[in-house]
Enzyme design. Structure first.
Site, PDB file in Angstrom:
ATOM      1  N   CYS A 108      42.495  19.773  57.729  1.00 44.04           N
ATOM      2  CA  CYS A 108      43.062  18.435  57.911  1.00 44.04           C
ATOM      3  C   CYS A 108      44.532  18.479  57.531  1.00 44.04           C
ATOM      4  CB  CYS A 108      42.306  17.454  57.012  1.00 44.04           C
ATOM      5  SG  CYS A 108      42.885  15.757  57.125  1.00 44.04           S
ATOM      6  N   GLU A 151      38.071  12.312  62.712  1.00 45.51           N
ATOM      7  CA  GLU A 151      39.158  11.333  62.893  1.00 45.51           C
ATOM      8  C   GLU A 151      38.734   9.927  62.498  1.00 45.51           C
ATOM      9  OE1 GLU A 151      42.129  12.054  63.180  1.00 45.51           O
ATOM     10  OE2 GLU A 151      41.631  14.142  63.513  1.00 45.51           O
ATOM     11  N   HIS A 154      38.686   9.004  58.855  1.00 44.53           N
ATOM     12  CA  HIS A 154      39.973   8.624  58.253  1.00 44.53           C
ATOM     13  C   HIS A 154      40.146   7.100  58.234  1.00 44.53           C
ATOM     14  CE1 HIS A 154      42.034  12.380  57.426  1.00 44.53           C
ATOM     15  NE2 HIS A 154      41.771  12.846  58.628  1.00 44.53           N
TER      16      HIS A 154
HETATM   17 NI    NI Z   1      42.079  14.886  59.059  1.00 47.37          NI
END
Ligand code: NI
Length: 191
Positions: A108, A151, A154
């Protein structure tokens, strides 16, 4: 266009749930997406979520390259997931289509230098609104499904280590050669 600063683990923006995008077609959103795309390309990522650039909105961009997906999914990979064009989604949701999960290595941009082995659903359906205001619905398997789950996490303030089952599998990418010696997969997501 501008390259934005990427938030790193420990910054509160990465730990809090993001707010819905009120108008995905707003000019401000178009500018944000443009800057996120430039930032992702500069950093060599395959995806980027708005909180990673200090914007607490439910928006993420990602793509999957055909060769990359083929490498990650191996011979068993499903053809329809081999190539996913750049996708921009506001207010996305996700539903597993199967309870099956698979382990895979992820990295990440908000945890530079680290990688970890993370369980993810192997088969999902996701949906969201594009910057042109259209609803997009897709089914995804394998690596494509993994990228999407990473994703969208997040947007809920979740980083990949929080999904891990064995913290011994949180390592520096520069040390992954030792895992390779043990027959571990070296696959990783850089986002
Ligand atoms: Ni990430």
């Amino acid at each position: 266009m501008a390259i934005l600063k990427i938030a790193r683990m420990g910054h509160p923006v990465l730990a809090a749930p993001a707010r819905p995008v009120e108008d995905p077609t707003a000019p401000g959103i178009r500018r944000l997406v443009s800057d996120m795309l430039e930032t992702m390309q500069d950093a060599g990522g395959t995806g980027l979520a708005a909180p990673q650039v200090h914007v607490p909105l439910r928006l993420a961009i990602f793509f999957v390259s055909g060769p990359r997906a083929a490498r990650e999914d191996g011979e068993g990979g499903r053809g329809e997931d081999k190539n996913v064009p750049l996708t921009v989604l506001c207010n996305p949701t996700i539903e597993p289509l199967d309870r099956e999960m698979a382990m895979g290595w992820e990295a990440c941009l908000s945890l530079p230098g680290l990688a970890g082995e993370v369980p993810r659903y192997t088969s999902i359906r996701y949906r969201g609104v594009t910057p042109t205001g259209e609803e997009l619905v897709r089914e995804a398997n394998g690596y494509h499904a993994r990228v999407v789950q990473h994703e969208f996490d997040h947007l809920d303030g979740i980083l990949f280590p929080q999904r891990m089952r064995d913290m011994k599998k949180l390592v520096f990418t520069s040390e992954m050669k030792h895992l390779a010696a043990a027959g571990e997969a070296l696959a990783e997501i850089e986002d």
